[in-house]
Scaffold this active site. Sequence first.
Site, PDB file in Angstrom:
ATOM      1  CG  HIS A  38     -42.585 -50.571 -65.503  1.00  0.00           C
ATOM      2  ND1 HIS A  38     -43.831 -51.145 -65.484  1.00  0.00           N
ATOM      3  CD2 HIS A  38     -41.783 -51.406 -64.805  1.00  0.00           C
ATOM      4  CE1 HIS A  38     -43.781 -52.280 -64.818  1.00  0.00           C
ATOM      5  NE2 HIS A  38     -42.549 -52.459 -64.391  1.00  0.00           N
ATOM      6  CD  GLU A  96     -46.932 -50.196 -67.844  1.00  0.00           C
ATOM      7  OE1 GLU A  96     -48.170 -50.220 -67.836  1.00  0.00           O
ATOM      8  OE2 GLU A  96     -46.276 -50.545 -66.858  1.00  0.00           O
ATOM      9  CB  SER A 119     -42.945 -52.879 -60.722  1.00  0.00           C
ATOM     10  OG  SER A 119     -41.859 -53.239 -59.992  1.00  0.00           O
ATOM     11  CG  ASN A 127     -46.735 -55.011 -62.393  1.00  0.00           C
ATOM     12  OD1 ASN A 127     -46.628 -56.171 -62.778  1.00  0.00           O
ATOM     13  ND2 ASN A 127     -45.691 -54.213 -62.262  1.00  0.00           N
TER      14      ASN A 127
HETATM   15  P1  NAI Z   1     -32.680 -56.202 -57.287  1.00  0.00           P
HETATM   16  O1  NAI Z   1     -32.877 -56.487 -55.833  1.00  0.00           O
HETATM   17  O2  NAI Z   1     -32.232 -57.286 -58.209  1.00  0.00           O
HETATM   18  O3  NAI Z   1     -31.615 -54.979 -57.443  1.00  0.00           O
HETATM   19  C1  NAI Z   1     -31.669 -53.811 -56.686  1.00  0.00           C
HETATM   20  C2  NAI Z   1     -30.249 -53.252 -56.581  1.00  0.00           C
HETATM   21  O4  NAI Z   1     -30.313 -51.941 -56.005  1.00  0.00           O
HETATM   22  C3  NAI Z   1     -29.314 -54.075 -55.676  1.00  0.00           C
HETATM   23  O5  NAI Z   1     -28.133 -54.418 -56.398  1.00  0.00           O
HETATM   24  C4  NAI Z   1     -28.997 -53.129 -54.508  1.00  0.00           C
HETATM   25  O6  NAI Z   1     -27.665 -53.267 -54.031  1.00  0.00           O
HETATM   26  C5  NAI Z   1     -29.206 -51.777 -55.161  1.00  0.00           C
HETATM   27  N1  NAI Z   1     -29.505 -50.680 -54.237  1.00  0.00           N
HETATM   28  C6  NAI Z   1     -30.375 -50.679 -53.207  1.00  0.00           C
HETATM   29  N2  NAI Z   1     -30.404 -49.448 -52.628  1.00  0.00           N
HETATM   30  C7  NAI Z   1     -29.531 -48.671 -53.327  1.00  0.00           C
HETATM   31  C8  NAI Z   1     -29.110 -47.313 -53.218  1.00  0.00           C
HETATM   32  N3  NAI Z   1     -29.613 -46.515 -52.284  1.00  0.00           N
HETATM   33  N4  NAI Z   1     -28.192 -46.850 -54.107  1.00  0.00           N
HETATM   34  C9  NAI Z   1     -27.667 -47.653 -55.064  1.00  0.00           C
HETATM   35  N5  NAI Z   1     -28.038 -48.948 -55.211  1.00  0.00           N
HETATM   36  C10 NAI Z   1     -28.945 -49.444 -54.348  1.00  0.00           C
HETATM   37  O7  NAI Z   1     -34.057 -55.540 -57.781  1.00  0.00           O
HETATM   38  P2  NAI Z   1     -34.709 -55.545 -59.258  1.00  0.00           P
HETATM   39  O8  NAI Z   1     -35.559 -56.751 -59.440  1.00  0.00           O
HETATM   40  O9  NAI Z   1     -33.641 -55.216 -60.239  1.00  0.00           O
HETATM   41  O10 NAI Z   1     -35.722 -54.313 -59.134  1.00  0.00           O
HETATM   42  C11 NAI Z   1     -35.275 -52.967 -59.192  1.00  0.00           C
HETATM   43  C12 NAI Z   1     -36.464 -52.072 -59.496  1.00  0.00           C
HETATM   44  O11 NAI Z   1     -37.044 -52.457 -60.739  1.00  0.00           O
HETATM   45  C13 NAI Z   1     -37.596 -52.115 -58.464  1.00  0.00           C
HETATM   46  O12 NAI Z   1     -38.160 -50.842 -58.335  1.00  0.00           O
HETATM   47  C14 NAI Z   1     -38.583 -53.090 -59.097  1.00  0.00           C
HETATM   48  O13 NAI Z   1     -39.906 -52.902 -58.661  1.00  0.00           O
HETATM   49  C15 NAI Z   1     -38.438 -52.726 -60.564  1.00  0.00           C
HETATM   50  N6  NAI Z   1     -38.840 -53.758 -61.525  1.00  0.00           N
HETATM   51  C16 NAI Z   1     -38.562 -55.091 -61.278  1.00  0.00           C
HETATM   52  C17 NAI Z   1     -38.946 -56.064 -62.200  1.00  0.00           C
HETATM   53  C18 NAI Z   1     -38.633 -57.520 -61.972  1.00  0.00           C
HETATM   54  O14 NAI Z   1     -39.148 -58.370 -62.719  1.00  0.00           O
HETATM   55  N7  NAI Z   1     -37.809 -57.854 -61.003  1.00  0.00           N
HETATM   56  C19 NAI Z   1     -39.668 -55.694 -63.449  1.00  0.00           C
HETATM   57  C20 NAI Z   1     -39.826 -54.276 -63.636  1.00  0.00           C
HETATM   58  C21 NAI Z   1     -39.456 -53.361 -62.683  1.00  0.00           C
END
Ligand code: NAI
Length: 283
Positions: free
Chosen positions: A140, A152, A119, A190
């Site tokens: 994104h 995006e 993000s 953002n």
């Molecule tokens: P989350 O914390 O829900 O999920 C992240 C997942 O990645 C976890 O299940 C974790 O076990 C896994 N993980 C961590 N390191 C890893 C690795 N080395 N190999 C494999 N899996 C691994 O996070 P979320 O909210 O899904 O965010 C993920 C990405 O998406 C981030 O970069 C965030 O900035 C981006 N994002 C988030 C939004 C939101 O509203 N939460 C919106 C748009 C983008």
Amino acid sequence: MTINHVMVIGAGQMGAGIAQVFAQAGLNVKMNDMSQDALDQGLLGIEKRLGRAVEKGRMTEGERKAITELLSTTTDLKDAADCDLVVEAVVESMDVKVSVFQQLDEIAPSHAILATNTSSLPITEIAAATQRPEQVIGMHFMNPVPVMKLVEIIRAIQTSDETYQAIEDMTKKLEKTPVEVEDFPGFVSNRILMPMINEAVYTVHEGVASPEDVDAVMKLGMNHPMGPLTLADFIGLDTCLYIMEVLHEGFGDSKYRPCPLLRKYVKAGWLGKKSGRGFYTYD
Ligand code: NAI
């Protein structure tokens, strides 16, 4: 280029939704996470959403079954060896993302495109960590992914036109609307959304109004479907703080200073909906 096999890395809030929309578009999708529990939860979430779509008549039972059959899970990154596209959605940390991209660069076929759902982190820096920077791009998605129409698409300075075109075509295949954006802190979404959320937190911090009243003003007065503090709780207050820090550092402008109250909530572990308490409380 033809994209048939996709891997989505990270099966959290975003990754599971991203895997779902690729499978709905008829692609073979491997969901990867280092945690088996996250994979199980991610898959369960997809099954629930598809089940609800069938109940509501938006999808047939046959379609649900076909989508489910296109999805598989793995904790082994080496399974990216036959993928044409990898979309990374792991935690928002440059160190973790760089490590994932360097491993992928070794594993994925030479034609594969490596996309990140970050993000806020610079795509150019992630691309530079690989031997194929022209095939690295930002894709994104918005939360919740199956519902939100926007993607995006962020070009790193190194991204080739072929890579951009393949991702734009894929986005349309997912029935989403692509918007092309240059690689600048916060991109477009953002850069505009987070300062608004941060200002809403300042408004509470300075005692101007309660969270309920700030949200009421923005919903009823500005026709926003959701108030900024409710939205912040959904996104995660740690994520909001992190993105404000990226904007503050990236532009070096005090207008992006994160509100001290936002910092305090994150220090308290009040991260929003996911932790049961943020500006509101959740069961
Ligand atoms: P989350 O914390 O829900 O999920 C992240 C997942 O990645 C976890 O299940 C974790 O076990 C896994 N993980 C961590 N390191 C890893 C690795 N080395 N190999 C494999 N899996 C691994 O996070 P979320 O909210 O899904 O965010 C993920 C990405 O998406 C981030 O970069 C965030 O900035 C981006 N994002 C988030 C939004 C939101 O509203 N939460 C919106 C748009 C983008």
